[in-house]
Write an enzyme that holds these catalytic residues in place. Structure first.
Site, short mmCIF file in Angstrom:
data_model
loop_
_atom_site.label_atom_id
_atom_site.label_comp_id
_atom_site.label_asym_id
_atom_site.label_seq_id
_atom_site.Cartn_x
_atom_site.Cartn_y
_atom_site.Cartn_z
N LYS A 75 0.55 -0.97 -0.50
CA LYS A 75 -0.71 0.37 -0.22
C LYS A 75 1.19 1.51 0.00
O LYS A 75 0.41 2.13 -0.16
CB LYS A 75 -0.95 -0.20 1.18
CG LYS A 75 -2.29 -1.41 1.31
CD LYS A 75 -3.17 -0.70 2.15
CE LYS A 75 -4.07 -1.82 1.84
NZ LYS A 75 -5.38 -2.10 3.26
N GLY A 140 -0.32 2.31 10.72
CA GLY A 140 -1.05 2.85 9.19
C GLY A 140 -2.76 2.34 8.76
O GLY A 140 -3.64 3.39 8.13
N ASN A 161 -2.70 4.63 21.34
CA ASN A 161 -1.86 3.31 21.21
C ASN A 161 -0.19 3.08 21.98
O ASN A 161 0.06 3.81 23.21
CB ASN A 161 -1.18 4.03 19.40
CG ASN A 161 -0.20 2.68 19.20
OD1 ASN A 161 -0.64 2.25 18.53
ND2 ASN A 161 0.86 3.41 18.85
N ARG A 162 0.00 2.23 22.31
CA ARG A 162 1.02 0.83 22.96
C ARG A 162 2.24 2.65 23.00
O ARG A 162 2.41 2.39 23.72
CB ARG A 162 1.44 0.03 22.59
CG ARG A 162 2.72 -0.84 22.91
CD ARG A 162 2.73 -2.04 22.56
NE ARG A 162 3.36 -2.24 20.68
CZ ARG A 162 3.24 -3.32 19.91
NH1 ARG A 162 3.26 -4.00 21.32
NH2 ARG A 162 3.34 -2.85 19.57
N SER A 165 3.69 7.99 21.45
CA SER A 165 4.17 9.16 20.59
C SER A 165 3.26 9.19 19.25
O SER A 165 3.12 10.49 17.98
CB SER A 165 5.87 8.94 19.87
OG SER A 165 6.18 7.80 19.59
N GLY A 253 -14.23 -7.43 10.77
CA GLY A 253 -14.24 -6.39 9.46
C GLY A 253 -14.31 -6.78 8.23
O GLY A 253 -13.94 -6.88 7.32
P1 ATR Z 1 -1.27 -1.13 9.89
O1 ATR Z 1 -1.01 -1.28 8.68
O2 ATR Z 1 -1.43 -2.67 9.96
O3 ATR Z 1 -1.85 -0.58 11.25
P2 ATR Z 1 1.47 -0.80 11.92
O4 ATR Z 1 1.58 0.10 10.53
O5 ATR Z 1 2.54 -1.87 11.79
O6 ATR Z 1 0.20 -1.91 11.12
O7 ATR Z 1 0.39 -1.49 13.05
C1 ATR Z 1 0.28 -1.81 13.52
C2 ATR Z 1 -0.29 -0.87 14.82
O8 ATR Z 1 -0.60 -1.92 16.24
C3 ATR Z 1 0.08 0.17 15.78
O9 ATR Z 1 -0.34 0.96 16.48
C4 ATR Z 1 1.28 -1.05 17.18
O10 ATR Z 1 1.71 -0.23 18.09
P3 ATR Z 1 3.00 0.15 18.13
O11 ATR Z 1 2.32 1.06 18.01
O12 ATR Z 1 3.01 0.70 19.19
O13 ATR Z 1 3.98 -0.16 17.81
C5 ATR Z 1 -0.21 -1.65 17.28
N1 ATR Z 1 0.15 -3.28 17.62
C6 ATR Z 1 0.41 -4.25 17.50
N2 ATR Z 1 1.03 -5.06 17.96
C7 ATR Z 1 0.20 -5.02 19.18
C8 ATR Z 1 -0.07 -5.40 19.81
N3 ATR Z 1 0.72 -6.42 20.82
N4 ATR Z 1 -0.53 -5.04 21.41
C9 ATR Z 1 -0.96 -3.85 21.75
N5 ATR Z 1 -0.71 -3.19 19.98
C10 ATR Z 1 0.37 -3.63 19.39
#
Ligand code: ATR
Length: 289
Positions: A75, A140, A161-162, A165, A253
């Site tokens: 994407k 994303g 978000n985890r 920032s 979804g």
């Molecule tokens: P996508 O395009 O699917 O959104 P991404 O841009 O890598 O993929 O984002 C993943 C999201 O899932 C992020 O918000 C990530 O949190 P971080 O920004 O802290 O990494 C979140 N995420 C992934 N694994 C997670 C987990 N085990 N617990 C909580 N949040 C998680």
């Protein structure tokens, strides 16, 4: 008898690019849309090499392709490749729909956010105007849905978000748009989640992939909360099970997948298919596997 001087025009061709791609449901969905609308299209899936997305697209254009969907992991490549971008694709920073225009330009769009909104409002019957929304995740997937959600005039959007920032960055990006929409926008780590039920909670984290639950105050889930996981599977996701155990209504979804496809179809054909019967067929197919 056909006149040999008149070339017989075949159906317009579309594909979905991804890697892997063999199990994509998009060909099924678009075949149903074509049958429903009478549009003469064929739609296939196509594997692109991980380091060869742009050449794969150019090859398809040279074959006469009219447009494409783009899924993981391309994407961002599609966003970079597009000559023109819709505002929602520019805001998302990612493209899931390409249209190959007659002037040779590649138009990039992103229909994921509208797909989510239409599934929630039309298929699940929850209008977003005036609602309090909690968005879990700031990657994303989350970025792609903020603008289409704002378009529905919710009362507030809280992004948790985890990594705090990243949520704060999203708030910065969409602050003006939220202000214009009359929506309160806030974000940060799990502490920004209020201890009272939200109307809608959207799980946009990648957590469901590895059965991880995003950190979230259980008090955010109430009996009138719609808890929506962007992921789907034959079984309810861990997030859906968690939400249901707290008394919330849970949804996956799959409808978003169908509705983003319907919007892509509209981008290409100017005709908007009805997603509901296709979603029902897909749900049935998923359950019987
Ligand atoms: P996508 O395009 O699917 O959104 P991404 O841009 O890598 O993929 O984002 C993943 C999201 O899932 C992020 O918000 C990530 O949190 P971080 O920004 O802290 O990494 C979140 N995420 C992934 N694994 C997670 C987990 N085990 N617990 C909580 N949040 C998680």
């Amino acid at each position: 008898m056909t006149n040999p001087a008149t070339p017989v025009q075949g159906p317009d061709r579309y594909v979905v690019f991804g890697n892997p791609i063999a199990h994509s449901k998009s060909p099924f969905i678009h075949a149903r849309f074509a049958a429903q609308t009478g549009e003469r299209i064929v739609y296939d899936h196509r594997l692109a090499p991980l380091d060869g997305f742009a050449p794969a697209v150019r090859a398809f254009i040279a074959e006469g392709g009219r447009g494409a969907n783009v899924t993981v992991p391309f994407k961002l490549d599609a966003h970079a490749l597009a000559d023109t971008l819709s505002p929602r694709a520019a805001a998302a920073g990612a493209v899931n729909t390409l249209r190959f225009d007659a002037d040779g330009r590649i138009h990039g769009d992103n229909t994921d956010g509208v797909g989510l909104v239409r599934d929630i409002e039309t298929n699940l019957g929850v209008p977003l105007a005036g609602t309090r929304i909690l968005l879990l995740g700031a990657g994303g997937a989350a970025r792609g849905v903020v603008l289409p959600i704002l378009d529905r005039a919710p009362l507030s959007i809280t992004i948790a978000n985890r990594t705090a920032s990243k949520a704060e960055e999203l708030v910065g990006q969409f602050m003006q748009a939220a202000h214009d929409a009359g929506c309160a926008l806030a974000g940060g780590g799990a502490e920004v989640v209020r201890a009272e039920p939200y109307d809608v909670i959207v799980n946009a984290t990648a957590g469901s992939l590895d059965a991880a639950l995003p950190d979230c105050d259980p008090a955010a889930f109430g009996a009138s909360t719609l808890a929506y996981d962007m992921m789907y599977g034959a079984q309810p996701t861990v997030f859906m099970q968690h939400a249901a155990s707290l008394g919330a209504r849970a949804a996956d979804g799959l409808g978003m997948l169908v509705e983003q496809a319907a919007e892509s179809f509209f981008v290409w054909r100017g005709v908007r298919p009805d997603g509901a019967p296709v979603l029902a067929a897909l749900r049935q197919a998923l359950a019987s596997h």
